[in-house]
Design a protein around this motif. Structure first.
Motif, PDB file in Angstrom:
ATOM      1  N   GLU A  19     -83.602  29.660 -35.189  1.00  0.00           N
ATOM      2  CA  GLU A  19     -83.109  28.968 -33.991  1.00  0.00           C
ATOM      3  C   GLU A  19     -81.618  29.239 -33.840  1.00  0.00           C
ATOM      4  O   GLU A  19     -80.880  29.224 -34.821  1.00  0.00           O
ATOM      5  CB  GLU A  19     -83.333  27.448 -34.105  1.00  0.00           C
ATOM      6  CG  GLU A  19     -84.780  27.025 -34.242  1.00  0.00           C
ATOM      7  CD  GLU A  19     -85.553  27.054 -32.916  1.00  0.00           C
ATOM      8  OE1 GLU A  19     -84.982  27.486 -31.888  1.00  0.00           O
ATOM      9  OE2 GLU A  19     -86.733  26.661 -32.929  1.00  0.00           O
ATOM     10  N   GLU A  20     -81.198  29.484 -32.612  1.00  0.00           N
ATOM     11  CA  GLU A  20     -79.782  29.772 -32.382  1.00  0.00           C
ATOM     12  C   GLU A  20     -79.011  28.574 -31.855  1.00  0.00           C
ATOM     13  O   GLU A  20     -77.797  28.493 -31.994  1.00  0.00           O
ATOM     14  CB  GLU A  20     -79.647  30.943 -31.397  1.00  0.00           C
ATOM     15  CG  GLU A  20     -80.103  32.239 -32.027  1.00  0.00           C
ATOM     16  CD  GLU A  20     -80.312  33.358 -31.032  1.00  0.00           C
ATOM     17  OE1 GLU A  20     -79.942  33.203 -29.854  1.00  0.00           O
ATOM     18  OE2 GLU A  20     -80.857  34.390 -31.456  1.00  0.00           O
ATOM     19  N   ALA A  21     -79.746  27.654 -31.263  1.00  0.00           N
ATOM     20  CA  ALA A  21     -79.067  26.528 -30.625  1.00  0.00           C
ATOM     21  C   ALA A  21     -79.837  25.249 -30.886  1.00  0.00           C
ATOM     22  O   ALA A  21     -81.061  25.261 -31.032  1.00  0.00           O
ATOM     23  CB  ALA A  21     -78.958  26.775 -29.136  1.00  0.00           C
ATOM     24  N   THR A  45     -78.444  31.872 -38.171  1.00  0.00           N
ATOM     25  CA  THR A  45     -78.769  32.095 -36.767  1.00  0.00           C
ATOM     26  C   THR A  45     -78.173  30.990 -35.898  1.00  0.00           C
ATOM     27  O   THR A  45     -77.701  31.247 -34.800  1.00  0.00           O
ATOM     28  CB  THR A  45     -80.294  32.092 -36.552  1.00  0.00           C
ATOM     29  OG1 THR A  45     -80.841  30.909 -37.153  1.00  0.00           O
ATOM     30  CG2 THR A  45     -80.932  33.317 -37.164  1.00  0.00           C
ATOM     31  N   LEU A  46     -78.190  29.785 -36.407  1.00  0.00           N
ATOM     32  CA  LEU A  46     -77.747  28.644 -35.601  1.00  0.00           C
ATOM     33  C   LEU A  46     -76.243  28.741 -35.360  1.00  0.00           C
ATOM     34  O   LEU A  46     -75.466  28.771 -36.305  1.00  0.00           O
ATOM     35  CB  LEU A  46     -78.068  27.342 -36.348  1.00  0.00           C
ATOM     36  CG  LEU A  46     -77.786  26.053 -35.581  1.00  0.00           C
ATOM     37  CD1 LEU A  46     -78.759  25.909 -34.415  1.00  0.00           C
ATOM     38  CD2 LEU A  46     -77.880  24.849 -36.499  1.00  0.00           C
ATOM     39  N   SER A  47     -75.861  28.803 -34.104  1.00  0.00           N
ATOM     40  CA  SER A  47     -74.432  28.975 -33.833  1.00  0.00           C
ATOM     41  C   SER A  47     -73.934  28.072 -32.714  1.00  0.00           C
ATOM     42  O   SER A  47     -72.765  28.084 -32.382  1.00  0.00           O
ATOM     43  CB  SER A  47     -74.138  30.432 -33.481  1.00  0.00           C
ATOM     44  OG  SER A  47     -74.831  30.754 -32.299  1.00  0.00           O
ATOM     45  N   SER A  48     -74.838  27.295 -32.150  1.00  0.00           N
ATOM     46  CA  SER A  48     -74.404  26.485 -31.009  1.00  0.00           C
ATOM     47  C   SER A  48     -75.079  25.111 -31.013  1.00  0.00           C
ATOM     48  O   SER A  48     -76.280  24.990 -31.233  1.00  0.00           O
ATOM     49  CB  SER A  48     -74.738  27.265 -29.732  1.00  0.00           C
ATOM     50  OG  SER A  48     -74.894  26.398 -28.656  1.00  0.00           O
ATOM     51  N   TYR A  67     -81.675  24.118 -40.381  1.00  0.00           N
ATOM     52  CA  TYR A  67     -81.856  25.070 -39.282  1.00  0.00           C
ATOM     53  C   TYR A  67     -80.909  26.265 -39.296  1.00  0.00           C
ATOM     54  O   TYR A  67     -81.030  27.157 -38.467  1.00  0.00           O
ATOM     55  CB  TYR A  67     -81.758  24.342 -37.936  1.00  0.00           C
ATOM     56  CG  TYR A  67     -82.921  23.397 -37.758  1.00  0.00           C
ATOM     57  CD1 TYR A  67     -84.216  23.898 -37.613  1.00  0.00           C
ATOM     58  CD2 TYR A  67     -82.752  22.019 -37.803  1.00  0.00           C
ATOM     59  CE1 TYR A  67     -85.295  23.048 -37.492  1.00  0.00           C
ATOM     60  CE2 TYR A  67     -83.823  21.158 -37.680  1.00  0.00           C
ATOM     61  CZ  TYR A  67     -85.102  21.675 -37.531  1.00  0.00           C
ATOM     62  OH  TYR A  67     -86.169  20.834 -37.424  1.00  0.00           O
ATOM     63  N   SER A  89     -72.457  24.027 -42.221  1.00  0.00           N
ATOM     64  CA  SER A  89     -72.848  25.349 -41.701  1.00  0.00           C
ATOM     65  C   SER A  89     -71.941  26.460 -42.231  1.00  0.00           C
ATOM     66  O   SER A  89     -72.193  27.636 -41.991  1.00  0.00           O
ATOM     67  CB  SER A  89     -72.812  25.354 -40.171  1.00  0.00           C
ATOM     68  OG  SER A  89     -71.471  25.339 -39.722  1.00  0.00           O
ATOM     69  N   ASP A 149     -82.646  39.766 -42.613  1.00  0.00           N
ATOM     70  CA  ASP A 149     -82.478  39.008 -41.379  1.00  0.00           C
ATOM     71  C   ASP A 149     -82.740  37.519 -41.581  1.00  0.00           C
ATOM     72  O   ASP A 149     -82.019  36.678 -41.063  1.00  0.00           O
ATOM     73  CB  ASP A 149     -83.401  39.554 -40.285  1.00  0.00           C
ATOM     74  CG  ASP A 149     -82.698  40.658 -39.511  1.00  0.00           C
ATOM     75  OD1 ASP A 149     -81.470  40.844 -39.739  1.00  0.00           O
ATOM     76  OD2 ASP A 149     -83.360  41.339 -38.713  1.00  0.00           O
ATOM     77  N   THR A 187     -80.553  28.972 -41.023  1.00  0.00           N
ATOM     78  CA  THR A 187     -81.154  30.315 -41.075  1.00  0.00           C
ATOM     79  C   THR A 187     -82.593  30.286 -40.565  1.00  0.00           C
ATOM     80  O   THR A 187     -83.426  31.112 -40.936  1.00  0.00           O
ATOM     81  CB  THR A 187     -81.145  30.860 -42.517  1.00  0.00           C
ATOM     82  OG1 THR A 187     -81.880  29.943 -43.345  1.00  0.00           O
ATOM     83  CG2 THR A 187     -79.739  30.999 -43.056  1.00  0.00           C
TER      84      THR A 187
END
Ligand code: BES
Ligand code: MN
Ligand code: ZN
Length: 487
Positions: free
Chosen positions: A97-99, A142-145, A92, A125, A137, A94
């Motif tokens: 999804e951010e979370a 993107t996943l940071s949380s 996940y 990560s 992009d 890239t």
């Protein structure tokens, strides 16, 4: 990666949720579509397997991932849980999804188990995109949380400790991944000063003038061909009893190894930016040890030089006098790691009278021939130290395999014109390198040498790392400190 803990889902809970699944044990509270989908995809919960499905829920469409962790009673459960977490971030990172919500409400995992999953997630990560200015992009993380839902009591405290470990591993990776025009002896020191600020660890440095005054002719002989000034970096963490002798770790920090006048072939020479992997492991481990405020006295010493061909470089056949007083005929300027380490080892023993001393080095290509990329080589003059290191290798996943030392190997580095030469014959190259180092260990000092040449860099993704710098050695040392120096 931000990690938060919450008891139950709420309006802010991410729509991407993940659960850790034991092999052949699909829980019965899963939506039917997920169960059917998992079965149809032959998802069995094997370690590192991931299945995802989308389900219609009252709140909208949920994206639900299942990560396999193998059988609960299998050996290496913590490693399997790390791999489950790592598989999730690999998938996940890239994805757009951010979370992600890690749903632990089934209660299958205890605090240590959840912590292992989180550590795997965080370690996998890590990326080094500093110099990639044209990433599309969809190539950017993107996943940071991560929101951890319903983790058992004690998980937050356990995670705090594990996060300190991850921070150390990340420093090791960063130092290893940086190119040699960015990380050279002085900038290695500067980077460490930055990262250790506020940790309570004490940093000191010897420059070339001080090393010359101490008689470190072997280390300085390597450094003399470079315009970069060599450095001896010392990182001290005295968290143990005042009267307890320290454990010292010494790292080979050749920030670039051209081979010197015995120059290496051009093909693949760029790999020699990671010839400071031993020093990188020592620095990263010290950051972990300090970060989790270990109750132990631990000192890291990094011998930092650049090995270059130059008008002022040392020549094959030169004889150098080491800090120990012993003389060395430099047959091959590419066997420079041992020349750096011998003076660092002598100095560390004089300065700190350590209980135990362990060096880490990307020392010989022969080690990679022998062990490939699965184990580091271990050499030791003390069985109990060797056993403790082997155990830390197992518990940390930074595996080691022991090799012999013996007088028959030692005599292969005798020189007709000096006390020793810096290379032996072709055979047993990793062992003769270790024998060389042993000649600088004082009587009664327990010493081990870890030849980690095959371990610090990987051409393909592994359990908890992407291709590139693995961070090998940082957790090994940290676990060793945890298991044998604390308490
Ligand atoms: N840094 C190298 C060892 C190395 C080689 C590490 C390849 C990782 C990948 C070390 O300084 C070196 O050059 N060793 C020589 C020793 C030889 C001249 C006796 C080697 O292994 O070839
Ligand atoms: Mn070399
Ligand atoms: Zn080298």
């Amino acid at each position: 990666m931000q990690i938060h803990f919450t008891a139950a889902p709420d309006a802010n809970t991410p729509r991407l949720a993940a659960r850790v699944i034991n092999q052949d044990m699909l829980p019965d509270d899963l939506p039917t579509a997920i169960v059917e989908g998992a079965k149809a995809s032959r998802f069995a919960g094997k370690t590192g397997q991931v299945f995802e499905g989308f389900v219609d829920d009252t709140s909208g469409v949920l994206r639900l991932a299942l990560a396999g962790a193998g059988k609960p009673d299998d050996d290496g459960r913590a490693a399997a849980l790390e791999r489950a977490g790592a598989a999730l971030t690999a998938k996940y990172l890239t994805s757009g999804e951010e979370a992600l919500a890690l749903d632990c409400r089934s209660g299958d995992l205890d605090a240590a188990g959840v912590t292992s999953v989180l550590l795997g997630m965080r370690l996998r990560s890590w990326r080094w995109d500093t110099y990639r200015t044209k990433l599309k992009d969809e190539q950017k993380p993107t996943l940071s949380s991560i929101t951890v839902i319903g983790a058992p009591e004690g998980t937050e405290a356990a995670w705090e400790d594990a996060a300190a470990v991850a921070t150390g591993v990340e420093l090791t990776r960063e130092l290893v991944a940086e190119p040699a025009n960015v990380i050279y002896p002085e900038s290695f020191v500067a980077r460490c000063k930055e990262r250790f600020a506020g940790t309570g660890a004490e940093i000191s440095v010897l420059g070339e003038e001080e090393m010359a005054a101490l008689g470190m002719g072997a280390l300085l002989g390597v450094s003399q061909g470079s315009v970069r000034e060599g450095q001896l970096l010392v990182i001290k963490w005295m968290g143990g009893a005042a009267n307890e002798k320290p454990t010292v770790f010494v790292g080979k920090g050749v920030t670039f190894d051209t081979g010197g006048i015995s120059i290496k072939p051009a093909g693949g020479m760029e790999d020699m930016k990671w010839d400071m992997g031993g020093a990188g492991a020592v620095a990263g481990a010290m950051l972990s040890v300090a970060g989790r405020k270990a109750k132990a006295n631990v000192i890291g010493v990094c011998g930092l030089v650049e090995n270059m061909p130059d008008g002022n470089a040392q020549r094959p056949g030169d004889v150098v006098t080491t800090m120990s007083g012993q003389t060395v005929e430099v047959i091959n300027t590419d066997a420079e790691g041992r020349l750096v380490l011998c003076d660092a080892l002598t100095w560390a023993q004089k300065e700190f009278a350590p209980k135990r001393i362990v060096d880490l080095a990307t020392l010989t290509g022969a080690m990679m021939i022998a062990l490939g990329m699965e184990h580091g080589g271990l050499f030791a003059n003390d069985d109990s130290l060797a056993d403790d290191l082997l155990a830390a290798g197992k518990s940390s996943g930074d595996k080691l395999w022991r090799f012999p030392l013996a007088p028959e190997y030692d005599k292969l580095i005798n020189s007709p014109i000096a006390d020793m030469k810096n290379v032996g014959p072709r055979w047993a190259g990793s062992i003769t390198a270790a024998q060389y180092l042993q000649r600088f260990i004082d009587d009664g000092v327990a010493w081990a040498h870890l030849d980690i040449a095959g371990m610090v860099w990987s051409d393909k993704p592994g359990a908890t790392w992407d291709k590139g710098a693995t961070g090998y050695g940082a957790r090994l040392i940290d676990n060793f400190v945890r298991e044998t120096c604390e308490g």
